[in-house]
Scaffold this motif. Structure first.
Motif, mmCIF file in Angstrom:
data_model
loop_
_atom_site.group_PDB
_atom_site.id
_atom_site.type_symbol
_atom_site.label_atom_id
_atom_site.label_comp_id
_atom_site.label_asym_id
_atom_site.label_seq_id
_atom_site.Cartn_x
_atom_site.Cartn_y
_atom_site.Cartn_z
ATOM 1 N N PRO A 3 0.830 -1.209 0.000
ATOM 2 C CA PRO A 3 0.000 0.000 0.000
ATOM 3 C C PRO A 3 0.862 1.257 0.000
ATOM 4 O O PRO A 3 1.905 1.309 0.641
ATOM 5 N N ARG A 12 -3.415 3.609 -2.279
ATOM 6 C CA ARG A 12 -3.366 2.845 -3.530
ATOM 7 C C ARG A 12 -2.501 1.606 -3.289
ATOM 8 O O ARG A 12 -1.537 1.650 -2.527
ATOM 9 N N TRP A 13 -2.840 0.497 -3.952
ATOM 10 C CA TRP A 13 -2.073 -0.741 -3.845
ATOM 11 C C TRP A 13 -1.222 -0.885 -5.108
ATOM 12 O O TRP A 13 -1.737 -0.902 -6.214
ATOM 13 N N ASP A 37 -0.550 -0.222 -10.731
ATOM 14 C CA ASP A 37 -1.558 0.107 -9.740
ATOM 15 C C ASP A 37 -2.579 -1.033 -9.719
ATOM 16 O O ASP A 37 -3.304 -1.255 -10.683
ATOM 17 N N THR A 39 -4.954 -1.384 -7.288
ATOM 18 C CA THR A 39 -5.988 -1.004 -6.333
ATOM 19 C C THR A 39 -7.339 -1.627 -6.683
ATOM 20 O O THR A 39 -8.004 -2.198 -5.807
ATOM 21 N N GLU A 43 -9.337 -4.237 -4.235
ATOM 22 C CA GLU A 43 -10.668 -3.939 -3.705
ATOM 23 C C GLU A 43 -11.688 -4.984 -4.144
ATOM 24 O O GLU A 43 -12.561 -5.376 -3.361
#
Length: 56
Positions: A3, A12-13, A37, A39, A43
Motif C-alpha cells: 500500500p 493505492r495498492w 496500480d 488497487t 478492492e
C-alpha cells in the motif's frame, strides 16, 4: 503488493518490479522496472472475500 498513501491521503495498492544490470566490476550500468496500480484488483478481491464470508 504494497500500500502507498498519496499526498491527499488516498491509499493505492502497487506492485513494483525492477532489476539492475552491473558491469564486470559490479558497478550499476542500467536500472529498469515497472510499477502497476492494483488497487481495483485488491478492492474486488476484498469484496469477493467479504461476500463469500457472509454467504458461507
Amino acid at each position: 503488493m504494497k500500500p502507498f498513501i498519496r499526498p491527499n491521503g488516498e491509499q493505492r495498492w502497487m506492485e513494483v518490479r525492477g532489476e539492475t544490470r552491473f558491469d564486470s566490476e559490479s558497478r550499476p550500468l542500467l536500472m529498469s522496472g515497472i510499477s502497476s496500480d492494483l488497487t481495483d484488483r485488491h478492492e474486488a478481491k476484498a469484496y469477493s472475500d467479504l461476500m463469500a464470508q457472509e454467504m458461507g
